[in-house]
Design an enzyme around this catalytic site. Structure first.
Site, PDB file in Angstrom:
ATOM      1  N   GLU A 168     -17.514   8.410  17.015  1.00  0.00           N
ATOM      2  CA  GLU A 168     -16.726   7.573  17.932  1.00  0.00           C
ATOM      3  C   GLU A 168     -16.269   8.384  19.124  1.00  0.00           C
ATOM      4  O   GLU A 168     -16.240   7.893  20.260  1.00  0.00           O
ATOM      5  CB  GLU A 168     -15.517   6.986  17.187  1.00  0.00           C
ATOM      6  CG  GLU A 168     -14.712   5.960  17.969  1.00  0.00           C
ATOM      7  CD  GLU A 168     -13.539   6.554  18.746  1.00  0.00           C
ATOM      8  OE1 GLU A 168     -12.813   5.774  19.383  1.00  0.00           O
ATOM      9  OE2 GLU A 168     -13.352   7.787  18.719  1.00  0.00           O
ATOM     10  N   ASP A 191      -5.783  10.953  14.596  1.00  0.00           N
ATOM     11  CA  ASP A 191      -6.954  10.371  15.284  1.00  0.00           C
ATOM     12  C   ASP A 191      -8.238  10.877  14.636  1.00  0.00           C
ATOM     13  O   ASP A 191      -8.791  11.868  15.088  1.00  0.00           O
ATOM     14  CB  ASP A 191      -6.909  10.752  16.760  1.00  0.00           C
ATOM     15  CG  ASP A 191      -8.021  10.102  17.579  1.00  0.00           C
ATOM     16  OD1 ASP A 191      -8.661   9.156  17.088  1.00  0.00           O
ATOM     17  OD2 ASP A 191      -8.245  10.565  18.707  1.00  0.00           O
ATOM     18  N   ASP A 203      -7.400   2.384  14.490  1.00  0.00           N
ATOM     19  CA  ASP A 203      -7.623   3.699  15.104  1.00  0.00           C
ATOM     20  C   ASP A 203      -6.279   4.242  15.566  1.00  0.00           C
ATOM     21  O   ASP A 203      -5.672   3.696  16.479  1.00  0.00           O
ATOM     22  CB  ASP A 203      -8.582   3.528  16.295  1.00  0.00           C
ATOM     23  CG  ASP A 203      -9.074   4.843  16.866  1.00  0.00           C
ATOM     24  OD1 ASP A 203      -8.564   5.905  16.469  1.00  0.00           O
ATOM     25  OD2 ASP A 203      -9.974   4.801  17.730  1.00  0.00           O
ATOM     26  N   ASP A 227       0.340  -1.496   5.433  1.00  0.00           N
ATOM     27  CA  ASP A 227       0.699  -2.801   4.880  1.00  0.00           C
ATOM     28  C   ASP A 227       0.249  -3.935   5.798  1.00  0.00           C
ATOM     29  O   ASP A 227      -0.112  -5.024   5.321  1.00  0.00           O
ATOM     30  CB  ASP A 227       2.201  -2.870   4.640  1.00  0.00           C
ATOM     31  CG  ASP A 227       2.645  -1.993   3.477  1.00  0.00           C
ATOM     32  OD1 ASP A 227       1.810  -1.673   2.611  1.00  0.00           O
ATOM     33  OD2 ASP A 227       3.835  -1.614   3.439  1.00  0.00           O
ATOM     34  N   ILE A 234       0.871  -1.175   0.000  1.00  0.00           N
ATOM     35  CA  ILE A 234       0.000   0.000   0.000  1.00  0.00           C
ATOM     36  C   ILE A 234       0.907   1.225   0.000  1.00  0.00           C
ATOM     37  O   ILE A 234       1.621   1.467   0.984  1.00  0.00           O
ATOM     38  CB  ILE A 234      -0.925   0.007   1.226  1.00  0.00           C
ATOM     39  CG1 ILE A 234      -1.728  -1.299   1.314  1.00  0.00           C
ATOM     40  CG2 ILE A 234      -1.848   1.219   1.170  1.00  0.00           C
ATOM     41  CD1 ILE A 234      -2.611  -1.586   0.127  1.00  0.00           C
ATOM     42  N   HIS A 279      -6.029  14.751  20.530  1.00  0.00           N
ATOM     43  CA  HIS A 279      -7.241  15.548  20.796  1.00  0.00           C
ATOM     44  C   HIS A 279      -6.955  17.042  20.891  1.00  0.00           C
ATOM     45  O   HIS A 279      -7.630  17.772  21.613  1.00  0.00           O
ATOM     46  CB  HIS A 279      -7.957  15.056  22.059  1.00  0.00           C
ATOM     47  CG  HIS A 279      -8.715  13.793  21.844  1.00  0.00           C
ATOM     48  ND1 HIS A 279      -9.493  13.212  22.828  1.00  0.00           N
ATOM     49  CD2 HIS A 279      -8.815  12.967  20.752  1.00  0.00           C
ATOM     50  CE1 HIS A 279     -10.049  12.101  22.361  1.00  0.00           C
ATOM     51  NE2 HIS A 279      -9.639  11.930  21.103  1.00  0.00           N
ATOM     52  N   HIS A 300     -12.919   4.918  12.827  1.00  0.00           N
ATOM     53  CA  HIS A 300     -13.794   6.088  12.893  1.00  0.00           C
ATOM     54  C   HIS A 300     -13.244   7.223  12.044  1.00  0.00           C
ATOM     55  O   HIS A 300     -12.038   7.439  11.951  1.00  0.00           O
ATOM     56  CB  HIS A 300     -14.037   6.516  14.342  1.00  0.00           C
ATOM     57  CG  HIS A 300     -12.898   7.175  15.048  1.00  0.00           C
ATOM     58  ND1 HIS A 300     -12.721   8.539  15.056  1.00  0.00           N
ATOM     59  CD2 HIS A 300     -11.896   6.667  15.811  1.00  0.00           C
ATOM     60  CE1 HIS A 300     -11.660   8.845  15.791  1.00  0.00           C
ATOM     61  NE2 HIS A 300     -11.132   7.733  16.252  1.00  0.00           N
TER      62      HIS A 300
END
Length: 311
Positions: free
Chosen positions: A160, A126, A189, A300, A33, A281, A114
């Site tokens: 999420e 994130d 995630d 990958d 990838i 965050h 998410h």
């Protein structure tokens, strides 16, 4: 990644559990990838956030714009897509579900992550990283001509960050029969943390069948000379709704607000005594907040797991 729980990360978490010594597995040959493609997707998610108030949060225009952009890529590649809506905090949220035609629809392998950010920032690590990596793996299924035995389904979850709302809504909306058709769910995630760890979801305490997923992911990292550690992520991300329904789960994670130890820095590089993601965050979770090597390795790993588990 939802912050209600603190992840327990430990190399020895499974000692004495009967699961500590994962057996070698034969990995299927999966396409590489290109990390450049994943990073281009992250640039697009950053642009969407920048054009929509700086975030891609539930109920904000940047989130729906993100859903529409991912959907357009999948539609063009021949996936069957649908957008599932739900309500939370007086706003409409959306899950994007994409099925690849073919395979045994009574034996579904599902991958998800998410797509929403917190309201404080664009949410590129994130969870733009997991979202973009899953997207590129899905597109690789199309471009490679892969014909899996199992039916493949991909998902990008909404809300999420408000408590696994979108994924829980999806699982709860399924009939008993449709739920039983999902035999495995993999969750991704935060796969490009700037001070990364290489964590694989522990099968301990998870539904029967989860150990197979754990072993496949561990074996992939071993095959590229990267030592992984097991992490017990509990109810911290979207796999939790599937685990509660008795569906085997697994996934990878490069760390959030936890602190990298000296032993981990010796093993993986990076800075000891510093968070895996210092911008967790926060408004600085931009495209500058991604480790390209971790992003590449995890993309990958996702492809390798899909090709191996899809049969």
């Amino acid at each position: 990644m939802k912050a209600l729980l603190t992840a327990l990360v430990t190399a020895g978490a499974l000692v004495g559990s009967g699961l500590a010594d994962a057996q070698p597995v034969r990995l299927a040959a999966a396409p590489d990838i290109p990390v450049s493609a994943v990073r281009a997707d992250l640039d697009q998610l950053q642009s969407i956030a920048s054009a929509n108030g700086g975030n891609r949060a539930h109920g904000r225009p940047g989130y729906l714009a993100s859903v529409n952009w991912v959907k357009s890529k999948l539609d063009a590649a021949g996936f069957t897509t649908r957008v599932q809506s739900f309500s939370r905090n007086g706003a409409t949220g959306y899950n994007l579900i994409a099925d690849w035609p073919g395979g045994d629809t009574d034996d579904v392998l599902m991958l998800g992550g998410h797509l929403d950010s917190v309201s404080a920032g664009p949410g590129i690590n994130d969870n733009g990283t997991g979202s973009a990596s899953i997207l590129e793996v899905a597109l690789a299924v199309r471009s490679s001509g892969f014909q899996p035995r199992r039916h493949l389904r991909f998902a990008w979850w909404g809300a999420e960050e408000l408590g696994l709302v979108g994924s829980t809504h999806y699982v709860n909306s399924l009939s008993t029969t449709d739920r039983s058709r999902i035999k495995t769910y993999l969750n991704f995630d935060m796969t490009g943390s700037p001070n990364p760890g290489y964590f694989v979801y522990s099968a301990s305490g998870q539904p029967s069948g989860s150990l197979r997923v754990q072993q496949v992911l561990q074996q992939y990292f071993s095959s590229i000379g990267v030592q992984s550690e097991l992490t017990s992520v509990g109810g911290r991300s979207d796999h939790a709704a599937f685990a509660r329904a008795g569906i085997p789960v697994g996934g990878t994670f490069t760390g959030a607000e936890g602190i990298k130890t000296s032993a981990q820095a010796q093993k993986w590089g990076g800075q000891a005594g510093v968070a895996y993601d210092r911008c967790y965050h926060r408004s600085c979770d931009t495209t500058a907040n991604v480790n390209a090597t971790a992003l590449d390795r995890n993309a990958d790993a996702i492809a390798s797991a899909l090709w191996t588990l899809a049969g």
